[in-house]
Motif scaffolding. Structure first.
Motif, PDB file in Angstrom:
ATOM      1  N   ILE A   1      46.828 -54.773   2.492  1.00 25.82           N
ATOM      2  CA  ILE A   1      46.050 -53.886   3.362  1.00 25.82           C
ATOM      3  C   ILE A   1      45.655 -54.601   4.651  1.00 25.82           C
ATOM      4  O   ILE A   1      45.819 -54.060   5.741  1.00 25.82           O
ATOM      5  CB  ILE A   1      44.814 -53.344   2.608  1.00 25.82           C
ATOM      6  N   LEU A   2      45.136 -55.825   4.541  1.00 20.61           N
ATOM      7  CA  LEU A   2      44.682 -56.544   5.743  1.00 20.61           C
ATOM      8  C   LEU A   2      45.830 -57.153   6.536  1.00 20.61           C
ATOM      9  O   LEU A   2      45.866 -57.042   7.760  1.00 20.61           O
ATOM     10  CB  LEU A   2      43.694 -57.648   5.377  1.00 20.61           C
ATOM     11  N   ASN A   3      46.729 -57.825   5.847  1.00 17.83           N
ATOM     12  CA  ASN A   3      47.752 -58.613   6.535  1.00 17.83           C
ATOM     13  C   ASN A   3      48.997 -57.827   6.912  1.00 17.83           C
ATOM     14  O   ASN A   3      49.804 -58.326   7.701  1.00 17.83           O
ATOM     15  CB  ASN A   3      48.130 -59.826   5.686  1.00 17.83           C
ATOM     16  N   LYS A   4      49.154 -56.642   6.392  1.00 14.73           N
ATOM     17  CA  LYS A   4      50.292 -55.805   6.784  1.00 14.73           C
ATOM     18  C   LYS A   4      49.804 -54.520   7.439  1.00 14.73           C
ATOM     19  O   LYS A   4      50.075 -54.268   8.600  1.00 14.73           O
ATOM     20  CB  LYS A   4      51.178 -55.505   5.571  1.00 14.73           C
ATOM     21  N   SER A   5      49.080 -53.703   6.679  1.00 13.79           N
ATOM     22  CA  SER A   5      48.685 -52.378   7.177  1.00 13.79           C
ATOM     23  C   SER A   5      47.742 -52.446   8.369  1.00 13.79           C
ATOM     24  O   SER A   5      47.995 -51.824   9.405  1.00 13.79           O
ATOM     25  CB  SER A   5      48.041 -51.564   6.061  1.00 13.79           C
ATOM     26  N   LEU A   6      46.634 -53.189   8.233  1.00 13.94           N
ATOM     27  CA  LEU A   6      45.679 -53.260   9.343  1.00 13.94           C
ATOM     28  C   LEU A   6      46.276 -54.031  10.512  1.00 13.94           C
ATOM     29  O   LEU A   6      46.078 -53.662  11.671  1.00 13.94           O
ATOM     30  CB  LEU A   6      44.344 -53.882   8.893  1.00 13.94           C
ATOM     31  N   GLU A   7      47.030 -55.066  10.235  1.00 16.57           N
ATOM     32  CA  GLU A   7      47.691 -55.824  11.309  1.00 16.57           C
ATOM     33  C   GLU A   7      48.636 -54.909  12.093  1.00 16.57           C
ATOM     34  O   GLU A   7      48.646 -54.916  13.321  1.00 16.57           O
ATOM     35  CB  GLU A   7      48.454 -57.012  10.744  1.00 16.57           C
ATOM     36  N   ALA A   8      49.438 -54.115  11.396  1.00 19.76           N
ATOM     37  CA  ALA A   8      50.369 -53.195  12.069  1.00 19.76           C
ATOM     38  C   ALA A   8      49.596 -52.150  12.880  1.00 19.76           C
ATOM     39  O   ALA A   8      49.998 -51.797  13.990  1.00 19.76           O
ATOM     40  CB  ALA A   8      51.276 -52.517  11.044  1.00 19.76           C
ATOM     41  N   TYR A   9      48.488 -51.678  12.337  1.00 21.38           N
ATOM     42  CA  TYR A   9      47.645 -50.708  13.058  1.00 21.38           C
ATOM     43  C   TYR A   9      47.139 -51.336  14.356  1.00 21.38           C
ATOM     44  O   TYR A   9      47.240 -50.728  15.425  1.00 21.38           O
ATOM     45  CB  TYR A   9      46.479 -50.276  12.161  1.00 21.38           C
ATOM     46  N   VAL A  10      46.592 -52.548  14.283  1.00 23.74           N
ATOM     47  CA  VAL A  10      46.064 -53.220  15.473  1.00 23.74           C
ATOM     48  C   VAL A  10      47.173 -53.434  16.480  1.00 23.74           C
ATOM     49  O   VAL A  10      46.994 -53.204  17.691  1.00 23.74           O
ATOM     50  CB  VAL A  10      45.366 -54.555  15.097  1.00 23.74           C
ATOM     51  N   GLU A  11      48.337 -53.879  16.029  1.00 20.25           N
ATOM     52  CA  GLU A  11      49.473 -54.072  16.951  1.00 20.25           C
ATOM     53  C   GLU A  11      49.868 -52.763  17.624  1.00 20.25           C
ATOM     54  O   GLU A  11      50.180 -52.740  18.799  1.00 20.25           O
ATOM     55  CB  GLU A  11      50.663 -54.669  16.197  1.00 20.25           C
ATOM     56  N   SER A  12      49.822 -51.664  16.886  1.00 17.19           N
ATOM     57  CA  SER A  12      50.240 -50.372  17.450  1.00 17.19           C
ATOM     58  C   SER A  12      49.274 -49.888  18.531  1.00 17.19           C
ATOM     59  O   SER A  12      49.706 -49.257  19.488  1.00 17.19           O
ATOM     60  CB  SER A  12      50.360 -49.316  16.362  1.00 17.19           C
TER      61      SER A  12
END
Length: 145
Positions: free
Chosen positions: A131-142
Motif C-alpha cells: 500500500i505505501l511503497n507501491k500504491s501510495l507511491e504511484a499515486y504521489v507520482e501521478s
C-alpha cells in the motif's frame, strides 16, 4: 521491536498537505487505498470497507477514527466483521523540506484469531508495504506529473 507491531516509514516527494489529503479525502483514497463509501477525518467517524487476499476471500473491515491532528496524525481502529480482536492504525506526517515523512504504525494485530492464517502478521506487513511503497507511491507520482 515488538514482532506484533508493524512500523513503516516512507519519505514522499510531496508536501504534507498533499499526503494528508491522500489519507483523508475519500475521492483521493479510492485512487490508492480502498474504495470507501464515506470517510471523514473526525473522531468517532465510523467507516467500513471490503478487502482480502483474493476475490473469493474478502473481509469486511470495521473502523472508527480515534485521533485526528490535522496534517500531522490520523489514527483509526481496525476490526473484522464476525471475528474477535481490534487493532489500531496510525499515520503520522512530518515535513522535511518540501517532502513528507510518513510513519505508519499498526498495533493490536495479535488480538485477531491466530487460527485464521489471513490474520498472520506477515500478511499485514506485506499488505502495508504494498500500500505505501507501491500504491501510495504511484499515486504521489501521478499527481506530481
Amino acid at each position: 521491536m515488538n514482532s506484533n507491531v508493524i512500523q513503516l516509514e516512507r519519505l514522499f516527494d510531496a508536501p504534507v498537505a498533499t499526503i494528508w489529503k491522500a489519507l483523508t479525502d475519500k475521492t483521493e483514497m479510492k485512487k490508492w487505498y480502498f474504495d470507501l463509501e464515506e470517510f471523514k477525518a473526525e473522531v468517532g467517524f465510523k467507516f467500513s470497507f471490503t478487502g482480502g487476499p483474493s476475490p473469493e476471500k474478502q473481509y469486511v473491515h470495521l473502523c472508527e477514527v480515534t485521533e485526528v491532528i490535522p496534517q500531522q496524525k490520523l489514527t483509526y481502529s481496525w476490526a473484522y466483521e464476525g471475528y474477535a480482536g481490534i487493532s489500531h492504525v496510525t499515520f503520522e506526517l512530518s515535513s522535511q523540506e518540501n517532502k513528507t515523512l510518513l510513519k505508519l504504525k499498526h498495533t493490536g494485530i495479535d488480538t485477531f484469531p491466530q487460527s485464521q492464517p489471513d490474520f498472520a502478521i506477515f500478511n499485514f506487513n506485506a499488505g502495508w508495504n504494498g500500500i505505501l511503497n507501491k500504491s501510495l507511491e504511484a499515486y504521489v507520482e501521478s499527481i506530481n506529473q
